[in-house]
Design an enzyme around this catalytic site. Structure first.
Site, PDB file in Angstrom:
ATOM      1  N   GLY B  29       0.798  -1.223   0.000  1.00 10.85           N
ATOM      2  CA  GLY B  29       0.000   0.000   0.000  1.00 10.85           C
ATOM      3  C   GLY B  29       0.828   1.268   0.000  1.00 10.85           C
ATOM      4  O   GLY B  29       0.315   2.344  -0.310  1.00 10.85           O
ATOM      5  N   CYS B 237     -27.018  -8.816 -17.664  1.00 10.52           N
ATOM      6  CA  CYS B 237     -26.378  -8.527 -18.953  1.00 10.52           C
ATOM      7  C   CYS B 237     -27.347  -8.889 -20.077  1.00 10.52           C
ATOM      8  O   CYS B 237     -27.939  -9.967 -20.076  1.00 10.52           O
ATOM      9  CB  CYS B 237     -25.086  -9.326 -19.083  1.00 10.52           C
ATOM     10  SG  CYS B 237     -24.336  -9.210 -20.718  1.00 10.52           S
ATOM     11  N   CYS B 240     -25.524 -11.976 -22.199  1.00 11.74           N
ATOM     12  CA  CYS B 240     -25.267 -13.303 -21.620  1.00 11.74           C
ATOM     13  C   CYS B 240     -26.137 -13.589 -20.408  1.00 11.74           C
ATOM     14  O   CYS B 240     -26.117 -14.686 -19.871  1.00 11.74           O
ATOM     15  CB  CYS B 240     -23.793 -13.457 -21.253  1.00 11.74           C
ATOM     16  SG  CYS B 240     -23.304 -12.605 -19.755  1.00 11.74           S
ATOM     17  N   CYS B 262     -21.967  -6.860 -20.036  1.00  8.50           N
ATOM     18  CA  CYS B 262     -20.809  -7.084 -19.166  1.00  8.50           C
ATOM     19  C   CYS B 262     -19.669  -6.180 -19.607  1.00  8.50           C
ATOM     20  O   CYS B 262     -19.362  -6.092 -20.794  1.00  8.50           O
ATOM     21  CB  CYS B 262     -20.321  -8.524 -19.261  1.00  8.50           C
ATOM     22  SG  CYS B 262     -21.448  -9.750 -18.609  1.00  8.50           S
ATOM     23  N   CYS B 268     -18.184 -12.332 -20.624  1.00 13.32           N
ATOM     24  CA  CYS B 268     -19.440 -12.366 -21.378  1.00 13.32           C
ATOM     25  C   CYS B 268     -19.356 -13.392 -22.518  1.00 13.32           C
ATOM     26  O   CYS B 268     -20.255 -14.204 -22.702  1.00 13.32           O
ATOM     27  CB  CYS B 268     -19.720 -10.975 -21.936  1.00 13.32           C
ATOM     28  SG  CYS B 268     -21.431 -10.695 -22.421  1.00 13.32           S
TER      29      CYS B 268
END
Lengths: 191, 286
Positions: B29, B237, B240, B262, B268
């Site tokens: 980080g 979606c 899909c 997607c 997808c």
């Protein structure tokens, strides 16, 4: 077997071999306790293959190196200078230090970074007689559950971890095997 | 291929980047400064991610590049071709087959494994930058772990909008120490930041590298009474039928008709290949 001199024993194909060596070094630093094999160089004794390869992968004229104890020989100095151009310095100025645990001590002599720049700390390459996934219990970033690693000095390394986010980072080397211990790892003695 | 050093960069540059990556992994980080190079593409096109990928790749790797989840946008295609030319690595669009994935602003939907590396392109690495413009001050705030300002910002979201309205680049606290900008991924992706793969972040213009080792604890900042919520469009979606993926909204005509698809094109396509269908999948392939 080629005769060792300061010109021999470097990478045959530096961009490719250094890339493989770094990937292994990165993987062990990201996953404390994991052991990988690194080859590529043939450093002069008493440097191990993995320690020599790490030095050639990471060091250049921008990094200062401290040779501790019995690795501080003329042959090693000439080999490292020829292949990396890294300035050889005392422990308190080193970006990288190499030697056995006893030779590297006391740990307090190395840079641990500053609160604003904790990255300005030494990385120690510790040559070990033995390296395996047993002994001290490790937890922290990079570890799922608990990992185990043979460490040379648990109390000293616990002190280093307590400095987090300051502190030194370690590679432990043995033959062609390497493991790492970043300062972020919490250490417990085997229990 | 032979005109370039492996992966474009010279060896000394790669060593410098590699050292920064090791320190970044040791202090998860924390943003490690590095001497970012000019790349043969403009800043904002992922020069940070490209440099990190170049320092990480080996000839054995299979590279995937996505831009907002898609493999076929200009940015992704350009970077993929760049590494095909300069590193000679294999490339793929399938998430499962890739060993190194460079991404702009998404985490793939498919769960990543421990053999994979995810490289993020980062525009502004400093999460505190829009709250405090001075680098000297933000650096001091990180060193003192002084993150009150970030909580004030989230609180102001709540007081103005009734909820935490920050939707992307949602700040996280890493391993209980550093507050980190996960790059402009949607906050839907934040829970995936705790993963099996190594995550590396490269900011070229801002010259910073940071990292998340696998399984690192990553907590999205929030309040007890306003807990963190990953959000997405409330649809399935249209191609899909997936209900669990992050969606892009596409305007289809001047009458305001729209569809949701997607954002992860590989996810997808894989679902459709298995026979999954959405609202509009009967119509011509879009």
């Amino acid at each position: 077997m080629i005769v060792q001199n300061q010109f021999s024993g470097g990478f045959q194909n530096a961009p490719i071999e250094a890339a493989h060596a770094f990937r292994a070094a990165m993987t062990v630093m990201a996953r404390p306790g994991e052991i990988r094999r690194i080859i590529g160089t043939h450093p002069p004794a008493p440097l191990s293959v993995v320690a020599g390869t790490l030095l050639l992968t990471l060091c250049d004229p921008d990094t200062s190196v401290f040779l501790a104890g019995e690795v501080d020989t003329n042959v090693v100095r000439q080999w490292l200078t020829f292949h990396t151009g890294a300035p050889l310095v005392t422990a308190d100025q080193a970006d990288f230090a190499i030697g056995t645990w006893q030779a590297l001590m006391p740990l307090g002599q190395f840079r641990i970074g500053t609160p604003e720049y904790p990255d300005r700390s030494a990385t120690l390459i510790v040559e070990c007689d033995d390296l395996n996934q047993a002994g001290a219990m490790l937890t922290g970033p990079g570890i799922k559950g608990v990992a185990r690693l043979s460490l040379p000095d648990i109390p000293m390394l616990q002190t280093n971890a307590a400095l987090y986010p300051l502190g030194c980072d370690f590679f432990f080397t043995c033959g062609d095997k390497v493991a790492a211990l970043p300062r972020s790892t919490q250490i417990k003695a085997e229990g | 291929m032979n005109e370039y050093n492996f992966a474009y960069l010279d060896e000394q540059t790669k060593r410098m980047i590699r050292r920064a990556i090791l320190k970044a992994l040791a202090v998860p980080g924390y943003q490690v400064p590095f001497a970012s190079r000019e790349m043969p593409m403009p800043y904002g096109w992922g020069t940070g991610g490209v440099q990190v990928s170049a320092a990480t790749l080996t000839p054995d790797d299979t590279l995937k590049v996505i831009d907002q989840g898609a493999d076929d946008t200009t940015n992704a295609v350009s970077i993929r071709k760049f590494f095909e030319n300069t590193a000679g690595v294999a490339t793929t669009e399938e998430t499962a087959k890739a060993t190194v994935i460079q991404t702009r602003h998404r985490i793939p939907e498919a769960k990543l494994t421990e053999d994979q590396i995810l490289v993020y392109q980062v525009p502004i690495p400093e999460p505190l930058r829009f709250l405090e413009p001075r680098e000297t001050e933000t650096r001091k705030m990180h060193s003192l772990e002084e993150y009150g300002l970030m909580h004030v910002k989230l609180y102001e979201d709540i007081s103005q909008h009734g909820a935490i309205s920050t939707a992307y680049a949602y700040p996280v606290k890493v391993s209980g120490r550093y507050v980190m900008d996960p790059s402009p991924i949607p906050k839907f992706d934040n829970p995936k930041l705790e993963m099996d793969a190594i995550q590396l972040f490269g900011a070229g213009r801002e010259q910073r590298i940071y990292a998340l080792p696998p399984h690192t604890k990553v907590v999205s900042l929030d309040f007890e009474d306003y807990p963190f919520e990953p959000t997405k469009a409330d649809h399935a979606c249209d191609l899909c039928g997936a209900e669990d993926s992050y969606l892009d909204e596409v305007i289809m005509d001047d009458a305001g008709n729209r569809m949701f698809v997607c954002s992860d094109t590989d996810y997808c396509r894989t679902r459709r290949a298995r026979g999954s269908q959405g609202r509009l999948s009967k119509e011509d392939e879009i």
